[in-house]
Design a protein around this motif. Structure first.
Motif, PDB file in Angstrom:
ATOM      1  N   TYR A   1       0.843  -1.184   0.000  1.00  0.00           N
ATOM      2  CA  TYR A   1       0.000   0.000   0.000  1.00  0.00           C
ATOM      3  C   TYR A   1       0.881   1.237   0.000  1.00  0.00           C
ATOM      4  CZ  TYR A   1       0.303   0.993   5.064  1.00  0.00           C
ATOM      5  OH  TYR A   1       0.723   1.325   6.327  1.00  0.00           O
ATOM      6  N   LEU A   2       0.305   2.297  -0.521  1.00  0.00           N
ATOM      7  CA  LEU A   2       0.988   3.581  -0.617  1.00  0.00           C
ATOM      8  C   LEU A   2       0.362   4.504   0.417  1.00  0.00           C
ATOM      9  CD1 LEU A   2       1.088   4.013  -4.515  1.00  0.00           C
ATOM     10  CD2 LEU A   2       2.579   2.649  -3.039  1.00  0.00           C
ATOM     11  N   ARG A   3       1.216   5.123   1.209  1.00  0.00           N
ATOM     12  CA  ARG A   3       0.765   6.016   2.272  1.00  0.00           C
ATOM     13  C   ARG A   3       1.753   7.160   2.387  1.00  0.00           C
ATOM     14  NH1 ARG A   3       4.571   5.459   5.990  1.00  0.00           N
ATOM     15  NH2 ARG A   3       5.516   3.435   6.398  1.00  0.00           N
ATOM     16  N   ALA A   4       1.371   8.182   3.105  1.00  0.00           N
ATOM     17  CA  ALA A   4       2.285   9.296   3.349  1.00  0.00           C
ATOM     18  C   ALA A   4       3.477   8.817   4.170  1.00  0.00           C
ATOM     19  CB  ALA A   4       1.563  10.413   4.097  1.00  0.00           C
ATOM     20  N   LEU A   5       4.633   9.415   3.940  1.00  0.00           N
ATOM     21  CA  LEU A   5       5.784   9.190   4.810  1.00  0.00           C
ATOM     22  C   LEU A   5       5.422   9.702   6.201  1.00  0.00           C
ATOM     23  CD1 LEU A   5       8.637  10.299   2.423  1.00  0.00           C
ATOM     24  CD2 LEU A   5       8.378   8.020   3.402  1.00  0.00           C
ATOM     25  N   ARG A   6       5.908   9.014   7.232  1.00  0.00           N
ATOM     26  CA  ARG A   6       5.525   9.392   8.590  1.00  0.00           C
ATOM     27  C   ARG A   6       6.719   9.414   9.527  1.00  0.00           C
ATOM     28  NH1 ARG A   6       0.247   6.065  10.142  1.00  0.00           N
ATOM     29  NH2 ARG A   6       0.764   7.014  12.149  1.00  0.00           N
ATOM     30  N   ALA A   7       6.584  10.258  10.536  1.00  0.00           N
ATOM     31  CA  ALA A   7       7.564  10.329  11.627  1.00  0.00           C
ATOM     32  C   ALA A   7       6.789  10.741  12.871  1.00  0.00           C
ATOM     33  CB  ALA A   7       8.663  11.328  11.303  1.00  0.00           C
ATOM     34  N   ASP A   8       6.026   9.797  13.403  1.00  0.00           N
ATOM     35  CA  ASP A   8       5.206  10.093  14.571  1.00  0.00           C
ATOM     36  C   ASP A   8       5.303   8.942  15.565  1.00  0.00           C
ATOM     37  OD1 ASP A   8       3.143   8.107  13.835  1.00  0.00           O
ATOM     38  OD2 ASP A   8       2.584   9.538  12.272  1.00  0.00           O
ATOM     39  N   ASP A   9       4.524   9.004  16.634  1.00  0.00           N
ATOM     40  CA  ASP A   9       4.627   7.995  17.687  1.00  0.00           C
ATOM     41  C   ASP A   9       4.031   6.644  17.291  1.00  0.00           C
ATOM     42  OD1 ASP A   9       2.061   9.059  17.694  1.00  0.00           O
ATOM     43  OD2 ASP A   9       1.844   8.981  19.870  1.00  0.00           O
ATOM     44  N   ARG A  10       3.291   6.570  16.196  1.00  0.00           N
ATOM     45  CA  ARG A  10       2.708   5.299  15.748  1.00  0.00           C
ATOM     46  C   ARG A  10       3.517   4.641  14.640  1.00  0.00           C
ATOM     47  NH1 ARG A  10      -3.293   5.534  14.583  1.00  0.00           N
ATOM     48  NH2 ARG A  10      -2.990   3.295  14.733  1.00  0.00           N
ATOM     49  N   LEU A  11       4.144   5.458  13.799  1.00  0.00           N
ATOM     50  CA  LEU A  11       4.925   4.932  12.671  1.00  0.00           C
ATOM     51  C   LEU A  11       6.029   5.926  12.343  1.00  0.00           C
ATOM     52  CD1 LEU A  11       5.021   2.564  10.697  1.00  0.00           C
ATOM     53  CD2 LEU A  11       3.470   3.804   9.218  1.00  0.00           C
TER      54      LEU A  11
ATOM     55  N   ASP B   1       9.201   6.462   9.843  1.00  0.00           N
ATOM     56  CA  ASP B   1       9.973   6.061   8.665  1.00  0.00           C
ATOM     57  C   ASP B   1      11.409   6.568   8.696  1.00  0.00           C
ATOM     58  OD1 ASP B   1       7.877   4.688   7.333  1.00  0.00           O
ATOM     59  OD2 ASP B   1       7.040   6.597   6.648  1.00  0.00           O
ATOM     60  N   ARG B   2      11.752   7.417   9.637  1.00  0.00           N
ATOM     61  CA  ARG B   2      13.073   8.041   9.631  1.00  0.00           C
ATOM     62  C   ARG B   2      14.232   7.049   9.654  1.00  0.00           C
ATOM     63  NH1 ARG B   2      13.195  11.898  14.344  1.00  0.00           N
ATOM     64  NH2 ARG B   2      12.274  10.024  15.255  1.00  0.00           N
ATOM     65  N   PRO B   3      14.231   6.020  10.507  1.00  0.00           N
ATOM     66  CA  PRO B   3      15.363   5.081  10.479  1.00  0.00           C
ATOM     67  C   PRO B   3      15.515   4.389   9.124  1.00  0.00           C
ATOM     68  CG  PRO B   3      14.171   4.846  12.544  1.00  0.00           C
ATOM     69  CD  PRO B   3      13.336   5.741  11.655  1.00  0.00           C
ATOM     70  N   ALA B   4      14.408   4.005   8.509  1.00  0.00           N
ATOM     71  CA  ALA B   4      14.477   3.349   7.192  1.00  0.00           C
ATOM     72  C   ALA B   4      14.974   4.324   6.126  1.00  0.00           C
ATOM     73  CB  ALA B   4      13.115   2.784   6.804  1.00  0.00           C
ATOM     74  N   LEU B   5      14.613   5.604   6.243  1.00  0.00           N
ATOM     75  CA  LEU B   5      15.118   6.603   5.290  1.00  0.00           C
ATOM     76  C   LEU B   5      16.632   6.759   5.425  1.00  0.00           C
ATOM     77  CD1 LEU B   5      12.304   9.292   5.585  1.00  0.00           C
ATOM     78  CD2 LEU B   5      12.909   8.017   3.516  1.00  0.00           C
ATOM     79  N   VAL B   6      17.122   6.849   6.649  1.00  0.00           N
ATOM     80  CA  VAL B   6      18.568   6.976   6.870  1.00  0.00           C
ATOM     81  C   VAL B   6      19.284   5.758   6.282  1.00  0.00           C
ATOM     82  CG1 VAL B   6      20.389   7.068   8.620  1.00  0.00           C
ATOM     83  CG2 VAL B   6      18.332   8.470   8.888  1.00  0.00           C
ATOM     84  N   SER B   7      18.764   4.591   6.538  1.00  0.00           N
ATOM     85  CA  SER B   7      19.367   3.357   6.023  1.00  0.00           C
ATOM     86  C   SER B   7      19.363   3.328   4.499  1.00  0.00           C
ATOM     87  CB  SER B   7      18.602   2.159   6.594  1.00  0.00           C
ATOM     88  OG  SER B   7      19.030   0.967   6.001  1.00  0.00           O
TER      89      SER B   7
ATOM     90  N   ALA C   1       4.681   0.688   1.246  1.00  0.00           N
ATOM     91  CA  ALA C   1       4.738   0.021   2.542  1.00  0.00           C
ATOM     92  C   ALA C   1       4.258  -1.421   2.486  1.00  0.00           C
ATOM     93  CB  ALA C   1       3.907   0.802   3.550  1.00  0.00           C
ATOM     94  N   GLU C   2       4.843  -2.219   3.360  1.00  0.00           N
ATOM     95  CA  GLU C   2       4.396  -3.584   3.581  1.00  0.00           C
ATOM     96  C   GLU C   2       3.064  -3.475   4.331  1.00  0.00           C
ATOM     97  OE1 GLU C   2       3.857  -6.003   6.123  1.00  0.00           O
ATOM     98  OE2 GLU C   2       3.763  -7.464   4.504  1.00  0.00           O
ATOM     99  N   PRO C   3       2.017  -4.153   3.854  1.00  0.00           N
ATOM    100  CA  PRO C   3       0.687  -3.905   4.416  1.00  0.00           C
ATOM    101  C   PRO C   3       0.451  -4.360   5.852  1.00  0.00           C
ATOM    102  CG  PRO C   3       0.580  -5.607   2.732  1.00  0.00           C
ATOM    103  CD  PRO C   3       1.977  -5.065   2.718  1.00  0.00           C
ATOM    104  N   THR C   4       1.150  -5.353   6.339  1.00  0.00           N
ATOM    105  CA  THR C   4       0.873  -5.822   7.699  1.00  0.00           C
ATOM    106  C   THR C   4       1.689  -5.107   8.764  1.00  0.00           C
ATOM    107  OG1 THR C   4       2.456  -7.641   7.456  1.00  0.00           O
ATOM    108  CG2 THR C   4       0.151  -8.112   6.931  1.00  0.00           C
ATOM    109  N   THR C   5       2.865  -4.628   8.402  1.00  0.00           N
ATOM    110  CA  THR C   5       3.735  -3.970   9.385  1.00  0.00           C
ATOM    111  C   THR C   5       3.879  -2.472   9.157  1.00  0.00           C
ATOM    112  OG1 THR C   5       5.741  -4.296   8.073  1.00  0.00           O
ATOM    113  CG2 THR C   5       5.113  -6.074   9.599  1.00  0.00           C
ATOM    114  N   GLY C   6       3.586  -2.012   7.942  1.00  0.00           N
ATOM    115  CA  GLY C   6       3.799  -0.608   7.605  1.00  0.00           C
ATOM    116  C   GLY C   6       5.234  -0.293   7.247  1.00  0.00           C
TER     117      GLY C   6
END
Length: 179
Positions: A12-22, A24-30, A74-79
């Motif tokens: 699934y396609l979703r907005a990039l996020r950097a909040d307390d629920r999801l 993406d910052r560590p994956a972006l750095v990697s 995004a992977e649909p089950t884990t985000g």
């Protein structure tokens, strides 16, 4: 406009996020630390979590300003963030945009981006009433050429010296898809 989530099939396609629920910052750095990624996506630097936060904020602002629709693939089950796809240089009046995409190293060669680009382009033609979507890449980037072909783009030609590879001028290959 507000970010739209899209069911792209297996992902699934979703907005990039950097909040307390999801976050993406560590994956972006990697992803942006990967040598191959830096070779083709050299105009962004995301060396740490702070820079990744700015990257997420930029994409949020571009959505709000109707400049770019950008999705985390995004992977649909884990985000889990597997890559990013977007419609950049968005011109709603002219009905044009350009695809931009990258895939996180562990997710490469699995067809993820073919599915994501297809979904983003369908959104552009259907929801945004685009008439033409371009896709460009440096000539040596054979993975991008394969992606363009798989997604139905037509090669229009090359513009010598319009991009760079490893700091040297390179030909920019231009593909288009029209409604």
């Amino acid at each position: 406009m507000e970010p739209i989530e899209i069911n792209a099939g297996h992902h699934y396609l979703r907005a990039l996020r950097a909040d307390d629920r999801l976050d993406d910052r560590p994956a972006l750095v990697s992803a942006f630390a990967d040598e191959e990624m830096r070779r083709w996506v050299y105009h962004y630097s995301v060396p740490d979590l702070e820079a990744a936060g700015r990257y997420v904020a930029l994409r949020t602002r571009e959505w709000a300003d109707d400049e770019r629709c950008s999705w985390a693939v995004a992977e649909p089950t884990t985000g889990e963030l597997l890559g990013e796809v977007g419609l950049k240089n968005l011109d709603l009046d002219a009905g044009t945009a350009e695809v931009a995409c990258w895939t996180h190293p562990p997710a490469r060669c699995r067809g993820i981006m073919t599915e994501a680009v297809g979904a983003a382009v369908r959104f552009g033609f259907g929801a945004l009433d685009l008439k033409e979507v371009r896709y460009t890449h440096a000539e040596p980037n054979t993975a991008s050429a394969r992606l363009a072909e798989k997604c139905g783009f037509t090669l229009r030609g090359g513009l010598p010296g319009e991009t760079e590879v490893d700091g040297e001028p390179a030909t920019l290959m231009v593909w288009t898809l029209r409604l």
